[in-house]
Structures are given as C-alpha cells and as structure tokens.
Design a protein around this motif. Structure first.
Motif, PDB file in Angstrom:
ATOM      1  N   THR A 128       0.835  -1.209   0.000  1.00 32.79           N
ATOM      2  CA  THR A 128       0.000   0.000   0.000  1.00 32.79           C
ATOM      3  C   THR A 128       0.869   1.259   0.000  1.00 32.79           C
ATOM      4  N   ASP A 129       0.254   2.355  -0.384  1.00 35.04           N
ATOM      5  CA  ASP A 129       0.963   3.638  -0.323  1.00 35.04           C
ATOM      6  C   ASP A 129       1.340   3.944   1.118  1.00 35.04           C
ATOM      7  N   GLU A 130       0.450   3.533   2.021  1.00 37.71           N
ATOM      8  CA  GLU A 130       0.696   3.791   3.451  1.00 37.71           C
ATOM      9  C   GLU A 130       1.947   3.042   3.922  1.00 37.71           C
ATOM     10  N   LEU A 142       4.471   2.182   2.141  1.00 33.74           N
ATOM     11  CA  LEU A 142       5.650   2.845   1.570  1.00 33.74           C
ATOM     12  C   LEU A 142       5.958   4.133   2.327  1.00 33.74           C
ATOM     13  N   GLU A 143       4.921   4.907   2.624  1.00 35.75           N
ATOM     14  CA  GLU A 143       5.122   6.162   3.360  1.00 35.75           C
ATOM     15  C   GLU A 143       5.703   5.883   4.748  1.00 35.75           C
ATOM     16  N   ASP A 174       9.475   6.052  -6.072  1.00 36.09           N
ATOM     17  CA  ASP A 174       8.032   5.845  -6.170  1.00 36.09           C
ATOM     18  C   ASP A 174       7.711   4.344  -6.263  1.00 36.09           C
ATOM     19  N   ARG A 175       6.439   4.028  -6.365  1.00 32.56           N
ATOM     20  CA  ARG A 175       5.989   2.630  -6.378  1.00 32.56           C
ATOM     21  C   ARG A 175       6.659   1.843  -7.521  1.00 32.56           C
TER      22      ARG A 175
END
Lengths: 424, 429
Positions: free
Chosen positions: B349-351, B353-354, B401-402
């Motif tokens: 998820t983006d979360e 990664l953040e 980035d992803r």
C-alpha cells in the motif's frame, strides 16, 4: 487526587540537570532536555521482572504463585491491542520501538527524530491497555518458544544461566527470564491480567524522556493519557535462600571448540541503603582484581589460561549478590584456582594504591560517557530510579570512594562459596 | 545545526573525514587500512592489528598500556577488522572523553592521539622484529577462535552460508583463516605484513567528536599524510563496490549440528544500481520493526522469533536471516519468497511505503546524535563512492516511487538457501 510535584536535580560540577516530576497519577516522570539533539528517547517501565513470581496486593488474601516467564510473556502480549498491532501504530510516526524484560524490570521504549508527541501517546496508551484473548495468547506461545530455543543455542548465555542455577537453590533468579517451553505452556489470559493488574500500577512504574523535548508538552500528554492508580500495597515474596551455593560445579555438553566458563562467588546480600555503594565499590574492586593491570590477569595471560580479557560482573539484585568472572579457557578449573589465589593474596596484601586512583579516574570517564546519547540518558534515568538513586549519585560515589572501600568489597567474597559453570 | 563535516584527500591513497558537533562529549579517531581480501594475508593483518592494540615501545605490555588508558579517563583503544565488499578493512581506533569534561579540564585529547600513533608507528619490536611476548599468545587465541567458530550457532550459520553465496569471490574467505595457516605465522611474517600494510593499504582517517581537539587532529593528519606520501604504490579506492553475480539456479545447502533451533539464511542478488530503491525494498521487506517478514513470518504465522533482512550494497545482495522451529524451514522459506513476490507485483500500500520512508528518515536523522553513528555513516558512504549526508539520503529515499520499488524488488533473484538444523531432523528445506 494527588498534586503534581516538580523538582530540578542539578550536578553543579558539570552543570547538567534533569527534572523529576511526581505526577498526580502516581507515576514518577524524569525529563532531560538535551540541547542540539534531534532524537527523543522515552522509556516507560515497571518494577516487574522474571523474579516476581510470588506476590499479593490489597485485593488478595494470600500470596499467589504464577508460572515462570510470565513477565516476559506479558511484555510480548502488550504489543497487541484489540484493533491493531503496536508496531503498526509506531510505523505511522517513524519511531523505532521495542521492549525488554529483565530479572527485576520490564521496559517499553521508543526512539525517534520527529513526532515524539504522537509516539509518546502511543507508548503511554498501549502499555496501559492490555488485551489478552485465548487466541492471541496461544499465538504468541510459538514465537516465545522460538526465542527460548534461540537462547539455548548461545553458549555464553547458557553458561551464565547454568551458573545461576548452580549458585542459587530457591531464589527465582535461577530461572531463565523467558521461562521454559513447559512453564509458558501454563500461561493463560487470566494469569496475564492478574500480573498486569498487580504490577502495571503507575505507583510501581516510571517514565523517562531524554533528548529533544518540551517539558510542558510532555506533561500535557501525560495528563491526557495517564490513568490515575490507587496504590494497591504490592507485596512480593522470595523464598529463603541459603548462604551456601547449591552446586560447586556444573558441566554442560554443547559442542564448542574451546570451553566457556563462568565462576560465581555467592555473597551475602546487602541492605537497600548500601546497595548502590556496594555495587559501585565492588565493580571498581573487580577491575583492580581482574582488570588488564592486575597481577591476576598477568598470571592468567602468562600461563595461557584464558583467551582475551576475563569478564567481570557484579550481579546484584534484590536478595541476591554475587561476583562473576567469565571467559574462554581450555582449563577452567585452573582459572578458578588462580582467581581464588589472587583474591586471598589481595585480602592479605591489599591492592596497589596507585592502581586504585587510576581505576577511579577510568570509572569516572565511563560514568560520564553513559550519558552521551538520548537512549543512554533515558535508560540511566529510569534504572537509577528503579534502584532508588539519583542520576548523578554514581559519579559522586566514585569521586568519594576510598581505598578502604575496595578492601570492604573484597572481604565480602568468600572463596569457599563459589560455583563453576563450564560449557564444553 | 552545529554539525560540521569535511572530507579531504591530501595525497593518493588517503582519505580524511572530519565530523564535529559541539554537543558531543567524546572524541574519537579511527584509522582504517583497506586491502584486497587474501586468504593467507588477511588473517595475518587481523592478528597484527590486535597485537598493535596491546602494546607499543613506550607501553610494552598490556598492563602498562591498560594503566595509560585508565589514566586517560578510561579511554578505549581497540582494533577493527571487517569485510567490505571484496576488501578487508582493519585498523585502530581511540575514543576518549572530551577535554572539557575531564576533572579540572585536563587536556587528554593530544595524549590519546599520541598513544594511537605510538601503537601504529612505534610498536614493541626487539632487534627489528615484533617481540614474541604477545605473538605466541595472539596466535594461540587466533587458533582457538578458528576452532571456536562453531560456538555461536547463529553466527556460524552466517559465515558458513557466505561460503556458498559468494563462492569463488574474496568475500567468501573467512577472516580468521585456517588453523594450518595460523600455525605458520611467525615474527617475520608479522613484520612483513606490517611493512606491507603501511606501504600499500588505502588509508582512511575519521575524526568524530566535539571538534575542539584541534591539536590532536593536526598531529594525526600530518603523520598519516606523510605515510601516504612515502609510498608511490599505495592502493586507492574510490569505492569498495564488488557486486556478486547471481547463480543461474539457486543453490540449496543443509548442514546439521547439535543445536535447538534451525537457522535459515537466504541470499537474493541484484544487478540493479538503484541503491535508494533497493534499500527501501529491503526496509519494507525485512528491515523495519513493522516489516513484511516481521508481520507475516513471525506475527501471522508464528514461525519464528526473528526474521529480518539486510542489504549489502557492496555485494548487491539482500540477506534474510530467520531462526525457525526445526521442521518449519520450508514453510518459512515459502512465506519469505511469497512476501518478496508481493513487493515485485506491487502488492503493497501507499501507506506502507510512506511509513517505511518515515522510518528510514528517522533512523537517518538519529545518526546526527551519535558520533559512532556518524562515523560509520560517512565511512559507509565513502565505501559506496558517495558522500551523502543523512539529510541528502532522505531526499533520495523520498524520490523513490511505487514503480521504482517494484522494479528494484523484481531485480532481486534467489541465489542461495542455507539451512543449519539440529542433527537427526527431517530434511524438508
């Protein structure tokens, strides 16, 4: 409800200071803002460790005995609350978080370089919010069993625990902090709640925060998150421990190339008031006795009896006091004989006075250095409180230590009362 | 920020880094010598440096040197020896209290620097060769160390697995060497190695501390620069990168020992040079407290107490270590591969990664409060041919980035699976 009371403790010589706040909730809080630091380290601990397995509070009419390893199990389980894993909560703040359980204390901590306010809220909340279910308690059993097995594969650790088993007949210090696979099999959610309710009482806990912090902000978070506790008049009981060691020698088969040894001299425990002085003076005395400058080290080295340095440790906890020497040797019995010979020689002839002055200087340097980082500061603040001393007391004690104190510490060692643990 | 960092290369074969912040309460000087790993010579260098740390002409035995260190407020003087890529890094370090914190502000920084230089340049020699006093003892201890490598099963599994993962490369060589070679070391071999090391090794000098020890730093800079200039054949490394080629098919090795737990070690290699994405993949996969390996192999499946990964940038290799219940090795290995596959497929998820970026940012910033942390940070940056500050590195992480994450994960190929398990267990890895 009590009032919050604040004090400043200052070391005038180095101009360092910290704050001690007796919070209205019953919690002792220690704060050390450090100029120019990016990191903040917070440690939230309970005076509860593996040896506290027999206890009662004002709610109980008799002493209760719980399975070995339960304090450590509890530490693992607090990281899981109802809706999430605590590691995932900290993931949102960028902090590193962890915990450890010792013989006498359990400590939860985080270290971060931003969002310390959010991390502090998480820390205070999760430690105060137990959530034990049959399923989540069962799930942890496999993980802790693996931790126990991992420890069994570390020979120096095995050697140390075998030594404690050999020295102590009944005192629970002779049991591994994590317990055994058999003992943890008996742990239930009900027992965990019982231990939690007994020991995780803010009157029996402390919080230390060091590094980049604002006192008012930290106290506002404490006001918001701490739930006042009633003092439950906790009593802990320990079995009577005979003066003599339980076993003189224990040999454990492991499969090492060179045997590993620990020699422990069991001493009479000292009163609480003298505990710190005893620990500091014994530590300095052991450096005189077995440090690189000592006649003992010279002989061990010349006779090729040990590899590298000889480890030395004052092992003092409530009701237990001993001096431990450890290392690697092809002839551990000869090392033990040599150590005894040098203890007796020092009792008869004393130590070199110049060496004593050098050791004092060296110990002073080490004690100042332990406050080099926010983690070191927070850890020292918490541990000093748990040992009922002030942070700067140790440095003062070292400065005031006399040659005669070394002899007093030395004379506490009874060379007939020792155990030898060998891993082969 | 009162931090100051400067780097210079006053001559071929020497690099000097000076890191200072007035908040630090100790001053340390680290002198590293870098040479290619060599099966015979490397263990001799390692023994040599431990001998240099034990005495010098002025303090010719351990007790006298110990006295001197105690007099300098418990200053520590210690040898360092480790691998970096296909090179061996060895040296001596000294770390002591800042002058302002000694009793009556006694100046000890210059004395610490003098002692360090004495140990390196003025060893305890008799008739031109190293005195036998500690040589025999050092040799015996080296032989015992070789025989005792099996004692710590986890560490032994680590060194055994390297032999398969990096077979044919210098990084596979054991720093302690063999017993046969150790027995052959004599005073002459040590003397020759000493001269060769001072003549040829690449020199790195790091100062970390309050920055007030100016005289001490000048003294060390001058002496080491003179050494560098004295030899035209000195090695010079711009970096220590030595990527390890991936095997065409993964290799599986199982060993049995008397032990309680199985140790599973897996090596994944890459040919990608996108170091910031690879470091982030490693962090999310097994390098942070909320990593995929921690949350799945340990927390969800309860298979182990520890399961984590580290990325060795010099070898372009990610190494996963796991202590697992005997009999569950295959399940753990399957789940480890499954988690990496998810990252390859972009199933994160983006979360996540953040959160990973936020964690590595915090970890990088924490270096600013630790002299030892800053020292190793900048040394490791230099070893990789960079000189990024922690702050600059954070910027690079935030640029990932992803897509770069998945691409970096996809570049990681399974190379070696090593299992060390208790004797008599079923072979299921």
């Amino acid at each position: 409800m009590r009032e919050t009371v604040k004090h400043t403790i200052t070391d005038e010589r180095t101009n360092r200071s910290y704050r001690h706040i007796k919070h209205s909730s019953g919690l002792d809080i220690f704060l050390a803002p450090l100029d120019g630091f990016y990191t903040t380290c917070a440690m939230f601990g309970a005076k509860y460790g593996s040896i506290h397995n027999c206890f009662k509070t004002s709610d109980d009419d008799r002493m209760i005995t719980v399975p070995d390893g339960i304090a450590h199990y509890l530490e693992h389980k607090l990281f899981e609350n109802g809706d999430s894993n605590v590691f995932e909560l900290f993931a949102e703040t960028g902090a590193y978080d962890n915990a450890f359980t010792g013989f006498e204390n359990t400590v939860y901590y985080f270290n971060c370089s931003e969002n310390y306010d959010k991390s502090l809220r998480i820390l205070l909340n999760f430690v105060q919010k137990p959530y034990f279910t049959p399923e989540n308690v069962e799930k942890e059993r496999g993980i802790i069993a693996q931790e126990i097995k991992m420890s069994l594969d570390i020979p120096s650790r095995r050697c140390f625990y075998e030594l404690l088993r050999a020295m102590y007949h009944y005192h629970p210090v002779n049991i591994d902090i994590a317990g055994s696979e058999e003992s943890i099999a008996k742990i239930t959610p009900e027992l965990l709640y019982k231990c939690y309710d007994t020991f995780y009482d803010l009157n029996n806990m402390a919080l230390s925060v060091a590094g980049n912090l604002d006192e008012d902000e930290v106290l506002a978070i404490c006001d918001e998150c701490l739930r006042p506790c009633e003092d439950k008049k906790l009593e802990v009981s320990f079995p009577d421990e005979p003066y003599e060691v339980a076993k003189k020698k224990v040999v454990t088969e492991f499969g090492v190339g060179v045997p590993i040894f620990s020699i422990g001299f069991k001493c009479r425990p000292v009163s609480d008031e003298l505990a710190l002085k005893n620990e500091v003076s014994t530590d300095m005395m052991l450096s005189l006795l077995a440090g690189r400058m000592s006649p003992l080290y010279k002989e061990l080295s010349e006779r090729k009896l040990v590899n590298g340095d000889i480890g030395k440790q004052v092992f003092d906890i409530k009701g237990v006091s001993s001096c431990i020497f450890s290392g690697e040797s092809r002839d551990p019995e000869a090392v033990a004989e040599c150590v005894i010979k040098h203890i007796e020689a020092a009792k008869k002839n004393g130590f070199d006075r110049e060496q004593f002055e050098l050791i004092r200087k060296s110990e002073y340097g080490s004690s100042v250095n332990q406050l080099a980082t926010s983690e070191g500061y927070a850890d020292a603040l918490l541990m000093c409180h748990f040992n009922d001393i002030g942070l700067f007391d140790e440095e003062r004690l070292i400065a005031d230590m006399t040659y005669e104190d070394m002899l007093t510490a030395l004379n506490r060692i009874d060379t007939d009362n020792y155990s030898l643990s060998i891993i082969v | 920020m009162s931090l100051k960092v400067s780097s210079t290369s006053p001559a071929k074969g020497i690099h000097i880094t000076d890191i200072s912040d007035e908040k630090f309460i100790s001053d340390s000087i680290v002198i590293r010598f870098t040479t290619p790993i060599d099966e015979k010579l490397t263990p001799i260098y390692s023994l040599l440096l431990s001998l240099l740390a034990e005495s010098c002409r002025k303090y010719p035995d351990r007790a006298l040197l110990g006295n001197r260190l105690a007099e300098l407020y418990g200053t520590s003087l210690y040898p360092i020896s480790y691998k970096s890529g296909d090179c061996f890094v060895t040296g001596l370090a000294v770390s002591g209290l800042c002058d302002r914190l000694t009793i009556n502000s006694e100046v000890i920084s210059v004395k610490c620097a003098e002692l360090l230089l004495d140990c390196i340049f003025d060893p305890d020699v008799c008739d031109g060769v190293f005195c036998g006093r500690y040589l025999e003892q050092g040799k015996r201890e080296l032989i015992d160390k070789i025989e005792n490598e099996i004692a710590n099963r986890q560490a032994y599994a680590g060194s055994q697995s390297l032999k398969t993962a990096f077979r044919g490369e210098p990084a596979a060589v054991s720093l302690n060497g063999t017993k046969e070679n150790a027995l052959k070391i004599d005073a002459q071999a040590i003397e020759q190695a000493y001269k060769k090391l001072l003549d040829e090794a690449f020199i790195s000098v790091s100062f970390t501390g309050s920055g007030k020890n100016i005289q001490a730093k000048e003294m060390v800079k001058e002496r080491l620069t003179k050494l560098a200039l004295s030899s035209p054949n000195r090695l010079h490394y711009d970096n220590l990168l030595a990527p390890s080629p991936c095997k065409s098919e993964p290799e599986y090795v199982t060993e049995e020992m008397e032990q309680s737990q199985s140790n599973l070690i897996m090596f994944f290699k890459t040919d990608s040079s996108d170091f910031s994405a690879l470091k982030l993949v490693n962090s999310l996969f097994g390098g942070v407290p909320f990593s995929r390996l921690f949350l799945n192999v340990r927390e969800k499946l309860s298979l182990c107490y520890y399961c984590s990964s580290m990325y060795d940038e010099a070898k372009r290799t990610m190494i996963v270590s796991c202590g697992v219940e005997p009999g569950s090795e295959q399940r753990a290995a399957d789940e480890i591969i499954n988690q990496l596959d998810e990252l390859k497929n972009g199933s994160f998820t983006d979360e996540e990664l953040e959160n990973t970026k936020r964690y590595v940012k915090g970890a990088a910033f924490s270096k600013y409060d630790s002299p030892a942390g800053l020292n190793s940070w900048y040394y490791s940056e230099n070893s990789c041919g960079r000189n990024c500050s922690p702050e600059k590195m954070i910027e690079l992480f935030y640029e990932v980035d992803r897509e770069r994450m998945s691409k970096a994960a996809q570049s990681l190929k399974l190379d070696t699976v090593y299992v060390q398990r208790p004797c008599g267990g079923e072979n299921n890895a």
